[in-house]
Scaffold this motif. Structure first.
Motif, short mmCIF file in Angstrom:
data_model
loop_
_atom_site.label_atom_id
_atom_site.label_comp_id
_atom_site.label_asym_id
_atom_site.label_seq_id
_atom_site.Cartn_x
_atom_site.Cartn_y
_atom_site.Cartn_z
N PHE B 13 28.40 49.62 44.32
CA PHE B 13 28.61 49.08 45.67
C PHE B 13 29.06 50.26 46.51
O PHE B 13 30.19 50.72 46.36
CB PHE B 13 29.67 47.98 45.67
CG PHE B 13 29.26 46.75 44.91
CD1 PHE B 13 28.32 45.88 45.43
CD2 PHE B 13 29.81 46.46 43.67
CE1 PHE B 13 27.92 44.75 44.74
CE2 PHE B 13 29.42 45.33 42.96
CZ PHE B 13 28.48 44.48 43.49
N SER B 37 39.43 43.37 30.74
CA SER B 37 40.36 43.18 31.85
C SER B 37 39.59 42.96 33.13
O SER B 37 38.43 43.32 33.25
CB SER B 37 41.27 44.38 32.06
OG SER B 37 41.45 45.07 30.87
N SER B 38 40.30 42.40 34.07
CA SER B 38 39.70 42.13 35.37
C SER B 38 39.31 43.44 36.05
O SER B 38 39.99 44.46 35.92
CB SER B 38 40.71 41.31 36.16
OG SER B 38 40.74 41.70 37.46
N GLY B 39 38.16 43.43 36.70
CA GLY B 39 37.65 44.64 37.36
C GLY B 39 36.73 45.45 36.47
O GLY B 39 36.21 46.49 36.90
N GLY B 41 33.78 44.70 35.40
CA GLY B 41 32.35 44.57 35.70
C GLY B 41 31.67 43.38 35.04
O GLY B 41 30.45 43.25 35.10
N LYS B 42 32.45 42.48 34.44
CA LYS B 42 31.86 41.34 33.73
C LYS B 42 31.09 40.42 34.67
O LYS B 42 29.95 40.05 34.41
CB LYS B 42 32.97 40.54 33.02
CG LYS B 42 33.83 41.38 32.08
CD LYS B 42 34.88 40.55 31.36
CE LYS B 42 35.92 39.92 32.28
NZ LYS B 42 36.77 40.91 33.01
N THR B 43 31.74 40.07 35.77
CA THR B 43 31.08 39.19 36.74
C THR B 43 29.83 39.86 37.30
O THR B 43 28.77 39.24 37.41
CB THR B 43 32.06 38.84 37.89
OG1 THR B 43 33.15 38.11 37.35
CG2 THR B 43 31.38 38.02 38.97
N THR B 44 29.96 41.13 37.64
CA THR B 44 28.82 41.85 38.20
C THR B 44 27.65 41.85 37.22
O THR B 44 26.50 41.69 37.62
CB THR B 44 29.23 43.29 38.55
OG1 THR B 44 30.37 43.24 39.40
CG2 THR B 44 28.11 44.04 39.27
N1 LIG Z 1 30.33 42.91 46.40
C1 LIG Z 1 31.18 43.90 46.02
N2 LIG Z 1 31.42 44.94 46.84
C2 LIG Z 1 32.23 45.95 46.46
N3 LIG Z 1 32.85 46.01 45.28
C3 LIG Z 1 32.65 45.01 44.40
C4 LIG Z 1 31.81 43.90 44.73
N4 LIG Z 1 31.79 43.06 43.68
C5 LIG Z 1 32.59 43.61 42.75
N5 LIG Z 1 33.12 44.78 43.17
C6 LIG Z 1 34.02 45.65 42.41
O1 LIG Z 1 33.45 45.87 41.15
C7 LIG Z 1 34.43 45.93 40.15
C8 LIG Z 1 34.08 44.99 39.04
O2 LIG Z 1 34.18 43.68 39.49
P1 LIG Z 1 33.78 42.42 38.62
O3 LIG Z 1 32.38 42.54 38.18
O4 LIG Z 1 34.14 41.23 39.42
O5 LIG Z 1 34.76 42.57 37.36
P2 LIG Z 1 35.32 41.46 36.38
O6 LIG Z 1 34.48 40.22 36.50
O7 LIG Z 1 35.24 42.10 35.04
O8 LIG Z 1 36.74 41.21 36.78
C9 LIG Z 1 35.75 45.61 40.84
O9 LIG Z 1 36.44 46.82 41.04
C10 LIG Z 1 35.33 44.99 42.14
O10 LIG Z 1 36.27 45.29 43.15
#
Ligand SMILES: Nc1ncnc2c1ncn2[C@@H]1O[C@H](COP(=O)(O)OP(=O)(O)O)[C@@H](O)[C@H]1O
Ligand SMILES: [Mg+2]
Lengths: 215, 267
Positions: B13, B37-39, B41-44
């Motif tokens: 991003f 841990s949170s952050g 990249g799992k959701t991404t």
């Molecule tokens: N749309 C976005 N724009 C900018 N940064 C993002 C976006 N989505 C996620 N991030 C960043 O990507 C990193 C991983 O996020 P995420 O995939 O949500 O992790 P997790 O699900 O493991 O907690 C985080 O640091 C988050 O701030």
């Protein structure tokens, strides 16, 4: 008694003009406002800037001034006088109200959580399907109360058309003051109150109709 | 070749590199838990699989069919078709508030079936009667799915009339309705009160029993251990460590995983 009827009939005629301004403005400004709201939410920065500026100007300048501008500028500046006073008033009202409506639409659309669109996407829905089957009704539900307010304001703003001699109900009543009668002016309130009363009931019904779900 | 093959998926991003090259495979019928841990990249990662984000690099292949390649630009229609290989259950359910539980499931199902039928028959506008028939069939399918998640009696209720756990079960049924090859869950119980997580986890266990292929991002370590065939630990945008539940939970090798597990089991 005959004087009362004379006044009532004259006011009714003026009220007809009031209703025309109201109806035409509504029918034209509602869709135009939606287009403007898309402009103000555009991903293209220049498009967004242009529309935001238009909305700023239109909302920042008195409607009365805008009516004068639409009425006089084509004739004085471009040498093509506007066809009719009524048309000038309609153009000014439509542009003005479209900008106010656009802000209501924008707020309504932006308030829908993006997760709704994303849920639609992962379920394979097209953009059109997501708009019509997911977003639209939620937006409508959110905008009914502010739209109701704005539309009720429009009912009363129509009186501004008299500044360019459009003979709506207040203008008619003012003619009676020349005959030393002030009460017709106050009498116009009855017409406005009935009109606004009906609108209030309609909006209440619409709100109730969509109360089966929560956004 | 594995059922799902993810190769070198990268996602940034702006300047932030969130996924730094994910290589991942799984077999049909397998259940994979992703922890971290949170952050991390799992959701991404799940969002990339579901085409909610477009990776900057890498490929995704399902059943030998390359459905994503970062070097290729896809049309909306192609993306729409390919993403149906996957289903996604969101942390926050994202049910449509104006539809009942039944209609939340039936509406998207009807739309896709109608589209498929249109394409098959070459008829762009289906006749009314046929649409009606498809709608009724979709509703019947929705009722069956609701029964499977224990919500047969709630079919006619709106999301605001359901508890969080019930909403999430409807969301699971809705995702299943489109028969995805692989169903993804992004922390399906994180938005729930603790007493409501059990009913959702039970539904996921049932899905496993029925042979569904699933990727589950979760913070419920006990659940991950018991439901998954394979556990993936993500940190800093890469897969730091992976293995069987026993390997990951009982014999972690990397320092990061050990620290993570220590923190998770502290409470
Ligand atoms: N749309 C976005 N724009 C900018 N940064 C993002 C976006 N989505 C996620 N991030 C960043 O990507 C990193 C991983 O996020 P995420 O995939 O949500 O992790 P997790 O699900 O493991 O907690 C985080 O640091 C988050 O701030
Ligand atoms: Mg997450």
């Amino acid at each position: 008694m005959s004087l009362f009827w004379e006044v009532t009939l004259a006011l009714l005629e003026g009220f007809g003009t009031t209703c025309s301004i109201f109806g035409l403005t509504l029918v034209l400004a509602l869709p135009l406002g939606l287009l403007i709201s898309f402009g103000t939410m555009s991903k293209l920065a220049p498009v967004k800037a242009v529309f935001k500026t238009i909305v700023w100007i239109i909302r920042g300048v008195p409607l009365m001034l805008q009516i004068f501008v639409v009425f006089y500028v084509p004739g004085f500046v471009f040498g093509v006088p506007i066809a009719s006073r009524f048309m000038a008033a309609i153009i000014a009202f439509v542009i003005n109200y479209a900008c106010y409506f656009s802000e209501i639409y924008r707020a309504g659309i932006e308030a829908i959580p993006f997760g709704q669109t994303e849920a639609g996407r992962v379920l394979g829905m097209t953009k059109g399907e997501i708009f019509f089957r997911v977003t639209l009704l939620q937006v409508v539900k959110r905008i009914i109360p502010p739209m109701g307010n704005e539309i009720i304001t429009l009912v009363k703003d129509t009186a501004l058309a008299r500044v360019i001699m459009v003979v709506e109900i207040i203008k008619v009543a003012e003619k009676f003051t020349a005959r030393a009668m002030i009460w017709p002016l106050f009498y116009t309130a009855v017409f406005y109150l009935i009109f606004v009363g009906v609108l209030t009931i309609l909006f209440g019904k619409a709100e109730k109709k969509l109360s089966y779900f929560k956004v | 070749m594995a059922f799902l093959e993810v190769k070198n998926i990268q996602k940034s991003f702006g300047e932030t590199k969130v996924l730094r090259g994910i290589d991942f495979t799984m077999e049909r019928g397998e259940v994979v838990a992703i922890i971290g841990s949170s952050g991390g990249g799992k959701t991404t990662f799940l969002r990339c699989l579901n085409f909610l984000e477009t990776p900057n690099g890498g490929t995704i292949t399902v059943d030998g069919d390359e459905i994503f390649n970062a070097a290729v630009t896809y049309t909306d229609a192609e993306t729409r078709e390919k993403r149906l290989r996957f289903g996604l259950v969101f942390q926050s359910f994202n049910l449509f508030p104006q539809y009942t539980a039944r209609e939340n499931i039936a509406m998207p199902l009807y739309l896709r079936r109608a589209e498929a039928l249109s394409r098959e028959t070459g008829v762009r506008r289906l006749p009314r009667a046929q649409k009606h028939e498809l709608q009724e069939a979709a509703r019947a399918a929705a009722d069956d799915l609701l029964k499977n998640v224990g919500l047969a009696e709630k079919a006619g209720l709106y999301p605001h009339q359901l508890s969080g756990g019930q909403c999430q079960r409807v969301a699971i049924a809705r995702a299943l309705a489109l028969s995805p090859d692989i169903l993804c869950f992004d922390e399906p119980t994180s938005a729930l009160d603790p007493e409501l997580t059990g009913e959702v986890l039970r539904v996921i266990r049932d899905l496993r029993r029925d042979g569904h292929t699933m990727i589950i991002v979760t913070h419920e370590m006990e659940f991950a251990r018991s439901v998954a065939d394979h556990v993936v630990f993500m940190a800093g945008g890469i897969i730091e460590e992976e293995g069987t539940p026993a390997e990951i939970f009982d014999h972690p090798t990397s320092e990061a995983l050990r620290a993570f597990l220590h923190k998770e089991t502290e409470f």
